[in-house]
Scaffold this active site. Sequence first.
Site, short mmCIF file in Angstrom:
data_model
loop_
_atom_site.label_atom_id
_atom_site.label_comp_id
_atom_site.label_asym_id
_atom_site.label_seq_id
_atom_site.Cartn_x
_atom_site.Cartn_y
_atom_site.Cartn_z
N CYS B 90 0.79 -1.15 0.02
CA CYS B 90 0.02 -0.20 -0.19
C CYS B 90 0.88 1.09 0.20
CB CYS B 90 -0.79 -0.23 1.12
SG CYS B 90 -2.12 1.32 1.30
N CYS B 93 -2.57 4.96 1.72
CA CYS B 93 -3.82 4.67 2.73
C CYS B 93 -4.70 4.41 1.74
CB CYS B 93 -4.06 5.82 3.51
SG CYS B 93 -5.02 7.26 2.99
N SER B 94 -6.09 4.19 2.08
CA SER B 94 -7.13 4.19 1.36
C SER B 94 -6.91 3.26 0.27
CB SER B 94 -7.46 5.48 1.04
OG SER B 94 -6.64 6.03 0.00
N CYS B 95 -6.01 2.34 0.29
CA CYS B 95 -6.02 1.55 -0.78
C CYS B 95 -6.25 0.06 -0.53
CB CYS B 95 -4.29 1.56 -1.15
SG CYS B 95 -3.39 1.29 0.35
#
Lengths: 104, 185
Positions: B90, B93-95
Amino acid sequence: MTRPEPVFEAPWHAQLFALTVHLNEAGRFDWPDWAARFSATLARHGLTRDLNGGDDYFTAWLETLETLLAEKGWAEAAAVAQIRDAWEAAYLRTPHGDPVSLDG
Amino acid sequence: MRVKALETILTEKGLIDPAALDEIIDTYENRIGPRNGAHVVARAWSNPAFRDALLTDATAVVSELGYYGRQGEHMVAVENTDEVHNMVVCTLCSCYPWPLLGIPPGWYKSDAYRARAVREPRKVLADFGVTLPEDTAVRVWDSTAEVRYLVIPQRPAGTEGMDEAALMDLVTRDSMIGAGLALKP
């Protein structure tokens, strides 16, 4: 099966996570905007040292949310600091085992 | 305490419902998790048409199973074979595909894991107890908010007669990010 491990390492990680998801669900901000802001905070924190993915991660998360809420005018930094201190005082004066409350 | 302060202020202003927070925590702790991804993998193993569709348009296929929502968009499935082992890291973030895999473990979000996986993936795999044949290539995918990867681990030998439900139990979270293999029956 997979070894058991808690989804959240600390209760405050879970609370912070839920608060953010709830605000998003309530339409207070959209997720891509959140993700972009959070990424930027993580990147900034990561410039000076290696982040551990636990407390470091959620500390960056909290900073991002505080900044966002302050910008929106929903929770100004001074008010947050004041309530935070009030909670701390409440925890300190409440006998162990009793429910903690801001009143009193 | 800072989180508590935010909660207090937002509750007083009527911007949040504190009861909803417990509900969200319960959902992510108990209902959304790697079992969802395991369901997808087990079906891909059992059903070649589903597998092909998954490799073509993963987002559409997993959405049809009800696995969609926050951070469930832009999914790409990559399949492990004898020739190539896929591994996901990753960037920021948000991945991480929450609807399929739940909340990522701390180590996955650490800078150390990401840096090492890119630099020396075989050593990282060895730390997870995985040794691949010399001639299997290791491909490391950098996940982002625009592309989130799901690794389809290799179906273990000796599972020919097993149904989807039994196969699901072999699919670990780590195997779906390429940090592990599916369990042997």
